[in-house]
Design a protein around this motif. Structure first.
Motif, PDB file in Angstrom:
ATOM      1  N   HIS A  17       0.808  -1.231   0.000  1.00 44.14           N
ATOM      2  CA  HIS A  17       0.000   0.000   0.000  1.00 44.14           C
ATOM      3  C   HIS A  17       0.839   1.279   0.000  1.00 44.14           C
ATOM      4  CE1 HIS A  17      -3.268  -2.767   0.620  1.00 44.14           C
ATOM      5  NE2 HIS A  17      -2.707  -3.206   1.725  1.00 44.14           N
ATOM      6  N   HIS A  28       2.418   5.089  -0.695  1.00 46.04           N
ATOM      7  CA  HIS A  28       2.047   6.494  -0.916  1.00 46.04           C
ATOM      8  C   HIS A  28       2.647   6.953  -2.251  1.00 46.04           C
ATOM      9  CE1 HIS A  28       2.088   5.951   3.516  1.00 46.04           C
ATOM     10  NE2 HIS A  28       0.974   6.654   3.433  1.00 46.04           N
ATOM     11  N   THR A  56      -5.927  -0.732  -5.838  1.00 48.47           N
ATOM     12  CA  THR A  56      -5.942  -0.692  -4.374  1.00 48.47           C
ATOM     13  C   THR A  56      -5.102   0.448  -3.793  1.00 48.47           C
ATOM     14  OG1 THR A  56      -4.202  -2.388  -4.365  1.00 48.47           O
ATOM     15  CG2 THR A  56      -6.460  -3.154  -4.082  1.00 48.47           C
ATOM     16  N   LYS A  77      -4.547   4.314  -2.796  1.00 45.25           N
ATOM     17  CA  LYS A  77      -5.504   5.352  -2.374  1.00 45.25           C
ATOM     18  C   LYS A  77      -5.523   6.511  -3.359  1.00 45.25           C
ATOM     19  CE  LYS A  77      -6.307   5.147   2.562  1.00 45.25           C
ATOM     20  NZ  LYS A  77      -5.759   5.535   3.850  1.00 45.25           N
ATOM     21  N   HIS A 128      -2.702   9.384  -4.198  1.00 45.32           N
ATOM     22  CA  HIS A 128      -1.319   8.940  -4.001  1.00 45.32           C
ATOM     23  C   HIS A 128      -0.588   8.940  -5.358  1.00 45.32           C
ATOM     24  CE1 HIS A 128      -1.898   6.884   0.196  1.00 45.32           C
ATOM     25  NE2 HIS A 128      -2.015   8.195   0.215  1.00 45.32           N
TER      26      HIS A 128
END
Length: 450
Positions: A178, A180, A211, A213, A216
């Motif tokens: 995940h 940034h 997936t 965000k 980002h």
């Protein structure tokens, strides 16, 4: 103090994570059925090496905060079964990296090629500019004591692998990180034993983008049509930063790169490395590092181990080794040497060693990838086929796949070395490409040709 146990602690990155957590002050134990060097010595030195080999469910106790499961642990592992019975938290390697880095600014470098080098370039520049950061990278790098580091640093830089996370978690490792800030270097089908079709492989990258965000950052290789198409379909919720080959010139085998009015000479070369560097520069910009600082630092970057690594050279010959095995990597590496030394003859030797590369049906993917070599050579050992329990691979299938009638094909080390001994090395370069070892050939012994 957190208490953590590793099942299959002897893996190349697993044992590095175990050491990093021990250094951080955690209580760390581990088990495995066999552990080889250098993992064995590293674990012994840090007091984590298990007293005996094999699995023992008594090592799994209710007070463990986490059990971390290595890639080669099987589903019927008694320690894993006990951990499940006790309801303990069980993590794959990437799941645990995420667990440890939830408060950090996460940078993830994904793609089919160039991941290690791009990650290494970012790490080199951050280190040279005195920034505190954690990291996860798939190779040992000069200037870094281990390939995983977990501290209280505000940033973590991760190489994001598309291979499955563990025996109970079949999703790719990079789905768990995940980011940034993400980099995608390009997409070229690989790992056909895991992803049987290109569509299936492509979907893993689509999920990675979906997936992330909204807002980002995605830094992506704009020269890869497959990737550009994917980004347009799946990445429009992200801040998109495309990159391409930066302005540069080559003089006497040395590349100078330009960003705006700043420039520097480089120790690495090739279009693929210029692309990797452009991605690294954009990541560093996002982390607050100016082009001036970036260029000063990148000038001293010598490359990751076995990535266009110089074995030896004199004034009219150079010998390189490279980890290249997938078709896109082979093509990029050969092109890099051809462009860097346009006047020299190029002898390119590729060992087929991976599951994909030894598969007769995959062979057509290599079409044209050695076209820029003057003398193209392919080597594969019957032993590698036996170990992988694969059927015999016929030389005519290989020649047809590569699309070169003049392809030299060898299946024994003796025949390969006899051929290399006969070549003329004046005004020539020799490139050895493999993720294996050519049946035990010491690449450093090839310096005798200089």
């Amino acid at each position: 103090m957190a208490k953590v146990h590793f099942i299959a602690v002897g893996g190349s990155v697993m044992h590095q994570l175990a050491i990093a957590l021990k250094i951080k002050g955690y209580q760390v134990t581990g088990s495995d059925d066999e552990i080889y060097e250098p993992a064995k010595g590293n674990l012994l030195q840090t007091g984590i090496l298990p007293a005996s080999m094999g699995w023992d469910e008594s090592r799994i106790t209710a007070d463990l905060d986490a059990v971390i499961l290595g890639m080669h642990a099987r589903a019927d592992n008694p320690e894993l079964i006990k951990a499940k019975e006790l309801g303990l938290k069980i993590y794959s390697f990437p799941e645990y990296i995420y667990q440890e880095s939830q408060q950090k600014n996460r940078v993830v470098v994904g793609g089919s090629h160039g991941k290690t080098t791009t990650t290494a370039m970012i790490m080199h520049v951050l280190q040279q500019s005195g920034q505190a950061f954690d990291y996860l990278v798939g190779a040992r790098l000069a200037g870094f004591p281990q390939s995983v580091n977990i501290t209280d640093a505000p940033v973590i830089v991760c190489e994001g692998d598309e291979y499955p996370a563990s025996v109970i978690e079949k999703r790719p490792k990079f789905h768990f990180l995940h980011p940034h800030i993400a980099v995608l270097t390009g997409i070229a089908w690989d790992h056909i034993n895991v992803f049987p079709t290109f569509e299936n492989y492509l979907e893993q990258f689509a999920i990675f983008l979906r997936t992330m965000k909204a807002g980002h950052t995605l830094i992506y290789n704009n020269t890869d049509p497959e990737l550009v198409k994917l980004v347009k379909a799946e990445g429009l919720h992200l801040k998109l930063v495309p990159y391409d080959i930066p302005q540069h010139q080559i003089n006497n085998g040395v590349t100078t790169v330009h960003f705006g009015d700043q420039q520097t000479e480089l120790e690495v070369f090739g279009d693929h490395n210029l692309l990797n560097m452009h991605a690294a520069r954009l990541v560093c910009n996002e982390l607050g590092i100016s082009d001036e600082v970036f260029l000063k630092a990148i000038a001293t970057f010598k490359g990751a181990a076995k990535r266009l690594e110089l074995v030896g050279k004199n004034e009219h010959c150079a010998i390189y080794r490279d980890f290249a095995h997938a078709p896109s990597k082979v093509k990029a590496t050969i092109s890099a040497l051809r462009d860097q030394y346009p006047q020299r003859k190029l002898i390119g030797v590729l060992e087929l060693h991976t599951y994909s590369s030894l598969n007769a049906d995959f062979m057509v993917q290599y079409q044209g990838c050695m076209d820029k070599a003057d003398i193209p050579v392919v080597f594969y050992s019957k032993h590698a086929l036996e170990i992988k329990r694969m059927p015999e691979l016929m030389p005519d299938v290989v020649a047809q796949g590569f699309g070169r009638a003049d392809l030299e094909i060898f299946t024994s080390r003796e025949h390969l070395t006899a051929f290399l001994d006969k070549q003329e090395y004046k005004d020539a370069n020799l490139l050895m490409m493999s993720s294996g070892d050519y049946e035990g050939l010491d690449v450093n012994s090839l310096k005798k040709y200089l």
